[in-house]
Scaffold this active site. Structure first.
Site, mmCIF file in Angstrom:
data_model
loop_
_atom_site.group_PDB
_atom_site.id
_atom_site.type_symbol
_atom_site.label_atom_id
_atom_site.label_comp_id
_atom_site.label_asym_id
_atom_site.label_seq_id
_atom_site.Cartn_x
_atom_site.Cartn_y
_atom_site.Cartn_z
ATOM 1 C CB SER A 158 80.017 152.598 -3.492
ATOM 2 O OG SER A 158 78.947 151.734 -3.729
ATOM 3 C CG ASP A 312 75.463 150.114 -1.918
ATOM 4 O OD1 ASP A 312 74.422 150.793 -1.963
ATOM 5 O OD2 ASP A 312 76.375 150.217 -2.762
ATOM 6 C CG ASP A 314 76.527 154.575 -2.849
ATOM 7 O OD1 ASP A 314 76.371 153.352 -2.707
ATOM 8 O OD2 ASP A 314 76.846 155.106 -3.929
ATOM 9 C CG ASP A 316 75.012 152.731 -5.903
ATOM 10 O OD1 ASP A 316 75.237 151.914 -4.983
ATOM 11 O OD2 ASP A 316 75.896 153.095 -6.697
#
Length: 557
Positions: A158, A312, A314, A316
């Protein structure tokens, strides 16, 4: 995942024997060579080796996450092989049918970890469906139910630093049920998978198959069609926007989603538009970090944009910045964006439960009460928010996570959230207004809700325990000169203290992913015809509350 402290007074002979034993079972030559170099550097490398072998990365509800390095206390092929085998054995023990969907981001090692996971899954006799390339985490969360998967794995850390990687697990319909299909695992699944990992024999005895079936782009196309459908085709679409994927994998997906929904494509920050595992332009690839979206705000000012969007790495989570009238841009808090999104769906008449977490703003509760919508509150984390109810309409958490379309994706998704933010911004632009103007209108209606944090990073986890014990031993009777009306201690399965007055609230809890103690602060001020004055009073009250809470915890302010 628990952090392990470096070993002190290391027995070098015992450490050397443990490292050599690990090396004999490590399937990756580069990791073996890395450990041999550290062995050759003993005793100077004793502290580093002691840390790497002080424990094994534990499989928790966040899956795995840790630094890329050889040894049991790091992310590497050996640890990933064990995690994949434990997951596969757990799925077998549960009698779950269906493939495992495997996604990955563009971090160092992600593609190799995804391939290793696929080999373990196929070796267990189950199909492995691998994403066609580095893609956002929400695409994998969407695909696990769309493709009738038993589970899904997303290899990502992440918004962690570039030296980290991780491993998230999502459940399909069979094991997830109505509320957990496409959501991250919750207890006891984590402890059961961890037990399955601990029960493994030598890694060399784990059967390996091929690298599975690589999916084509249709899975991404179906996701894009789904997220675009969230936007009302009859609402205004004229919008000037800028965006950044922060060197992550969300840029191309966001641009396609915006275009498919009918908006002009956002202009991406050129220095951050393409995936780069080193994240060269940011000190920390997290939109919440100071300075992380400076390039985005500069581009927004240069382009005269209506809104600025930051994903961000990734994709999500998303952050939003708005013009404030003097040529500068202000980054909204996660609470402010969550309230804007909830308000939008309420005005659209979306029925069902509106949910947030115990550490997010209480403004959503006030909005639901006044407007007649169902409200729910969960522990922190989308693994809990996703399960807030079968009729979930919308969910958000203050840490920039939003679920705007639980009907097809029960997890946070920065891409679909960005589309709804764009829809609100375009609607505001059509009436010559901004997102800030809508926040002002909501403040006039419900009052000013100012939020903040006190975050204490520690080297010794016992310091967090000491702070929480101090808070429990000396329960405050007032905050900001208002009497405490409620003191809630120890929610089920959570080390949390909540202190409430008529116009303030403090929630203290240890972080679940970092060696931190966090205090979430909120104050409310009536506007009384003076919005600017109310905001100034609220900001001053937050600073005063921060000092009070620091004193209660016994930490510097």
């Amino acid at each position: 995942m628990k952090e392990s402290a470096p070993a002190n007074d290391v027995n070098l002979d015992a450490l050397r024997a443990e490292v050599l034993q690990w090396i004999t079972d490590d399937p990756d030559k580069s990791s073996r060579d890395e450990l041999y170099r550290l062995l050759d550097a003993l005793p100077d490398s004793a502290e580093e080796l002691g840390e790497r072998f002080a424990g094994r990365l534990k499989f928790g509800t966040a899956g795995l996450r840790g630094p890329l390095r050889a040894g049991p206390n790091g992310m590497n092929l050996a640890v990933v092989r064990a995690a994949a085998a434990g997951l596969a054995n757990w799925l077998d023990a549960k009698g779950a049918e269906g493939p495992v969907v495997i996604g990955y981001d563009a971090r160092h090692g992600s593609r190799d970890f995804a391939a290793e996971t696929a080999r373990v899954v196929t070796g267990s006799g189950r199909r492995a469906l691998v994403m066609p390339g580095p893609l956002p985490t929400p695409v994998t969360a969407y695909a696990v139910t769309k493709l009738d998967g038993a589970a899904a794995v997303q290899v990502t850390a992440s918004h962690n630093p570039p030296q980290d990687n991780g491993y998230k697990v999502y459940l399909g319909r069979e094991l997830g049920g109505d509320l957990g299909a496409g959501a991250q695992i919750v207890p006891p699944a984590d402890t059961e998978i961890e037990a399955a990992i601990e029960a493994l024999g030598p890694l060399s005895e784990i059967p390996l198959g091929d690298e599975g079936e690589t999916l084509d782009e249709s899975v991404l196309e179906e996701y894009l069609t789904a997220v675009a459908s969230v936007v009302d085709p009859d609402d205004p679409k004229r919008l000037a926007s800028v965006a950044t994927p922060m060197h992550g994998v969300g840029g191309r997906t966001l641009v396609k989603a915006m275009e498919r929904a009918g908006f002009p494509a956002p202009i991406l920050v050129p220095e951050q538009a393409d995936p780069d595992a080193d994240f060269p332009t940011v000190a920390f690839p997290n939109p919440e970090e100071p300075g992380a979206i400076d390039l985005l705000k500069a581009l927004a000012a240069e382009e005269g944009a209506d809104v600025a969007l930051a994903l961000d790495p990734d994709a999500d989570r998303c952050s939003v910045a708005v013009p404030v009238g003097d040529g500068t841009w202000r980054q909204l808090t996660g609470n402010e964006v969550g309230v804007l999104l909830a308000d939008h769906w309420m005005r659209k008449g979306r029925k069902g439960t509106y949910a947030t977490t115990i550490v997010s703003t209480t403004q959503l509760k006030a909005m639901c009460a006044k407007r007649g919508f169902k409200y729910d509150e969960t522990l922190t984390g989308f693994k809990w928010l996703a399960r807030a109810g079968a009729d979930l309409a919308f969910a958000f958490e203050e840490a920039l996570g939003y679920c705007v379309a639980p009907e097809f994706l029960r997890d946070k998704d920065g891409v679909s959230a960005s589309l709804v933010v764009a829809e609100i911004a375009a609607g505001q632009a059509a009436r010559m207004a901004t997102l800030q103007d809508r926040l002002d209108e909501l403040a006039e209606e419900f009052g000013v809700y100012e939020t903040g944090q006190l975050s204490i990073r520690v080297d010794d986890l016992s310091e967090i325990d000491a702070c929480m014990k101090r808070l429990r031993a000396h329960r405050p009777t007032s905050l900001l000169d208002e009497p405490v009306s409620d003191y809630l201690d120890r929610l089920p399965d959570a080390d949390v203290v909540t202190i409430t007055t008529a116009n303030a609230r403090v929630v203290c809890r240890p972080s679940g992913t970092e060696p931190k103690l966090k205090a979430y602060l909120e104050v409310r001020e009536d506007v009384g015809g003076d919005l600017q004055g109310a905001r100034e009073r609220a900001r001053a009250s937050i600073e005063a509350l921060r000092a009070e809470v620091a004193a209660l915890l016994g930490v510097p302010h």
